[in-house]
Scaffold this motif. Structure first.
Motif, PDB file in Angstrom:
ATOM      1  N   PRO A   1     108.573  -1.003  26.081  1.00 51.59           N
ATOM      2  CA  PRO A   1     108.886   0.403  26.365  1.00 51.59           C
ATOM      3  C   PRO A   1     107.655   1.209  26.764  1.00 51.59           C
ATOM      4  O   PRO A   1     107.719   2.051  27.665  1.00 51.59           O
ATOM      5  N   GLY A   2     106.525   0.963  26.108  1.00 50.88           N
ATOM      6  CA  GLY A   2     105.310   1.710  26.440  1.00 50.88           C
ATOM      7  C   GLY A   2     104.843   1.451  27.857  1.00 50.88           C
ATOM      8  O   GLY A   2     104.448   2.387  28.570  1.00 50.88           O
ATOM      9  N   LYS A   3     104.884   0.188  28.288  1.00 49.00           N
ATOM     10  CA  LYS A   3     104.462  -0.146  29.649  1.00 49.00           C
ATOM     11  C   LYS A   3     105.402   0.466  30.670  1.00 49.00           C
ATOM     12  O   LYS A   3     104.962   0.966  31.716  1.00 49.00           O
ATOM     13  N   ILE A   4     106.688   0.468  30.373  1.00 46.74           N
ATOM     14  CA  ILE A   4     107.663   1.072  31.289  1.00 46.74           C
ATOM     15  C   ILE A   4     107.392   2.563  31.445  1.00 46.74           C
ATOM     16  O   ILE A   4     107.368   3.096  32.561  1.00 46.74           O
ATOM     17  N   GLU A   5     107.188   3.248  30.328  1.00 47.96           N
ATOM     18  CA  GLU A   5     106.943   4.694  30.372  1.00 47.96           C
ATOM     19  C   GLU A   5     105.677   5.015  31.156  1.00 47.96           C
ATOM     20  O   GLU A   5     105.603   6.029  31.856  1.00 47.96           O
ATOM     21  N   THR A   6     104.672   4.162  31.050  1.00 43.28           N
ATOM     22  CA  THR A   6     103.432   4.375  31.795  1.00 43.28           C
ATOM     23  C   THR A   6     103.663   4.299  33.301  1.00 43.28           C
ATOM     24  O   THR A   6     103.063   5.057  34.074  1.00 43.28           O
ATOM     25  N   LEU A   7     104.551   3.392  33.724  1.00 43.84           N
ATOM     26  CA  LEU A   7     104.771   3.175  35.152  1.00 43.84           C
ATOM     27  C   LEU A   7     105.819   4.100  35.764  1.00 43.84           C
ATOM     28  O   LEU A   7     105.846   4.270  36.985  1.00 43.84           O
ATOM     29  N   LEU A   8     106.667   4.698  34.940  1.00 47.93           N
ATOM     30  CA  LEU A   8     107.758   5.531  35.472  1.00 47.93           C
ATOM     31  C   LEU A   8     107.287   6.604  36.459  1.00 47.93           C
ATOM     32  O   LEU A   8     107.907   6.781  37.522  1.00 47.93           O
ATOM     33  N   PRO A   9     106.206   7.344  36.185  1.00 52.74           N
ATOM     34  CA  PRO A   9     105.786   8.392  37.129  1.00 52.74           C
ATOM     35  C   PRO A   9     105.377   7.856  38.499  1.00 52.74           C
ATOM     36  O   PRO A   9     105.346   8.610  39.480  1.00 52.74           O
ATOM     37  N   GLU A  10     105.062   6.558  38.577  1.00 50.50           N
ATOM     38  CA  GLU A  10     104.636   5.968  39.855  1.00 50.50           C
ATOM     39  C   GLU A  10     105.804   5.520  40.722  1.00 50.50           C
ATOM     40  O   GLU A  10     105.602   5.151  41.885  1.00 50.50           O
ATOM     41  N   VAL A  11     107.011   5.541  40.181  1.00 47.95           N
ATOM     42  CA  VAL A  11     108.185   5.110  40.939  1.00 47.95           C
ATOM     43  C   VAL A  11     108.753   6.323  41.672  1.00 47.95           C
ATOM     44  O   VAL A  11     109.300   7.243  41.052  1.00 47.95           O
ATOM     45  N   GLU A  12     108.606   6.348  42.985  1.00 47.40           N
ATOM     46  CA  GLU A  12     109.116   7.445  43.797  1.00 47.40           C
ATOM     47  C   GLU A  12     110.469   7.072  44.389  1.00 47.40           C
ATOM     48  O   GLU A  12     110.621   6.002  44.971  1.00 47.40           O
ATOM     49  N   ILE A  13     111.430   7.970  44.237  1.00 47.34           N
ATOM     50  CA  ILE A  13     112.792   7.725  44.724  1.00 47.34           C
ATOM     51  C   ILE A  13     113.045   8.577  45.966  1.00 47.34           C
ATOM     52  O   ILE A  13     112.822   9.796  45.955  1.00 47.34           O
ATOM     53  N   HIS A  14     113.496   7.945  47.033  1.00 48.35           N
ATOM     54  CA  HIS A  14     113.821   8.642  48.285  1.00 48.35           C
ATOM     55  C   HIS A  14     115.286   8.404  48.612  1.00 48.35           C
ATOM     56  O   HIS A  14     115.783   7.268  48.577  1.00 48.35           O
ATOM     57  N   GLU A  15     115.993   9.482  48.922  1.00 46.82           N
ATOM     58  CA  GLU A  15     117.433   9.369  49.209  1.00 46.82           C
ATOM     59  C   GLU A  15     117.655   9.052  50.677  1.00 46.82           C
ATOM     60  O   GLU A  15     117.015   9.615  51.566  1.00 46.82           O
ATOM     61  N   TYR A  16     118.585   8.117  50.968  1.00 49.54           N
ATOM     62  CA  TYR A  16     119.012   7.806  52.332  1.00 49.54           C
ATOM     63  C   TYR A  16     120.338   8.497  52.594  1.00 49.54           C
ATOM     64  O   TYR A  16     121.223   8.509  51.743  1.00 49.54           O
ATOM     65  N   GLN A  17     120.458   9.089  53.756  1.00 46.80           N
ATOM     66  CA  GLN A  17     121.714   9.749  54.132  1.00 46.80           C
ATOM     67  C   GLN A  17     122.700   8.749  54.700  1.00 46.80           C
ATOM     68  O   GLN A  17     122.329   7.816  55.356  1.00 46.80           O
TER      69      GLN A  17
END
Length: 304
Positions: free
Chosen positions: A288-304
């Motif tokens: 869980p700690g490693k996941i929380e550390t990496l979460l801010p680096e995951v950028e989500i882009h929406e496709y139309q």
């Protein structure tokens, strides 16, 4: 309740060595023994994230006993069918390049298969069954289809992480989630998937064929998520890939854990990508700690 199915579990014997020279005596620098199998990996990650699950499948012999006792110590419920023969030992050799030697596993009788189906019959509404991995050669290649059909009849949802040919047999039953990687997606459609746009185009075809949610992992190029109403592309965090073993299983577990907590598919997808990366950047499964550390680096882009 989430149930995970591993048809051919293993004891994974992870061996680290500086260099291996064939035909001579070699010595290890470190060894680790862990229960292996895609469904088992999902259960272990779910448990670390505070989500209960029950692991099922087939176990046998002293190695099967080791797997079951290990999972029970971690607080994971088990309901395996006991079989003749020993659960296999898979060797993961880390010496420069990563090399794997996977054993065949025990023969599975028709009686054992019948007992497994009886266990699946107990699942119903509000239950999820995660089917992950390939089908052993000693088993009918229709086993996934048979199990999914039982779940469909009883109202349980199914999640499938399997090769393209196996997906073709179960899409008509409208699985809750499928997670092919880009190679498996390409195999399914006999096309090369070169990036996110291709993955979204063909991921939508899987949705049209019956899947409710689709995640396609693209290795260092990221991942995509597709449903009937949404399509997203995610970047992956930067880091040193130490082992790819369990990364896809961690994505499945991460998505399910966050979805059950929030019912938000976009955030579940973000958590899924962070979970897969956290495992890839580790020796062993994500925390869980490693996941929380990496979460801010995951950028989500929406496709139309």
């Amino acid at each position: 309740m989430i149930y995970t199915l591993t048809l051919n579990p293993s004891v994974d014997y992870i061996v680290e060595a500086g260099e291996i020279v064939l035909g001579t005596l070699n010595r290890t620098s470190h060894e680790t023994k862990l229960p292996g199998g895609k469904g088992i990996n999902v259960s272990r990650v779910l448990r670390s994230l505070g989500i209960e699950s029950k692991a099922t499948g087939f176990l046998g012999g002293f190695t099967g006993k080791y797997v079951e006792e290990f999972l029970n110590r971690e607080g994971i419920y088990t309901g395996f069918v006991k079989v003749e023969g020993d659960t296999r030992i898979n060797i993961k050799l880390k010496a420069g390049k990563e090399t794997e030697i996977n054993a065949r596993g025990p023969e599975i009788s028709s009686l054992a298969i019948g007992l497994l189906k009886e266990k699946i019959q107990q699942l119903g509404k509000d239950d999820y069954l995660i089917l992950a991995g390939s089908i052993p050669s000693s088993m009918p290649q229709t086993i996934y289809q048979d199990i999914v059909r039982i779940c469909k009849k009883n109202g349980a949802e199914v999640v499938i992480d399997a090769e393209g040919d196996l997906l073709k047999t179960v899409l008509e039953y409208k699985p809750f989630l499928i997670k092919p990687n880009h190679h498996e997606l390409g195999q399914f459609f006999d096309r090369e998937i070169s990036g996110a746009e291709d993955a979204i185009v063909y991921g939508k075809k899987l949705v049209e064929a019956g899947a409710k949610n689709v995640i396609v992992s693209l290795a260092e190029k990221g991942a995509v998520y597709i449903s009937e109403t949404e399509a997203f592309y995610a970047t992956v965090p930067q880091g040193e890939v130490k082992s790819s073993v369990g990364a896809g299983d961690s994505m499945v577990a991460g998505f399910m854990a966050q979805f059950l907590k929030s019912s938000d598919c976009k955030e579940a997808f973000r958590f899924s990508v962070a979970s897969g990366s956290a495992t890839a950047f580790s020796i062993g499964l994500c925390t869980p700690g490693k996941i929380e550390t990496l979460l801010p680096e995951v950028e989500i882009h929406e496709y139309q």
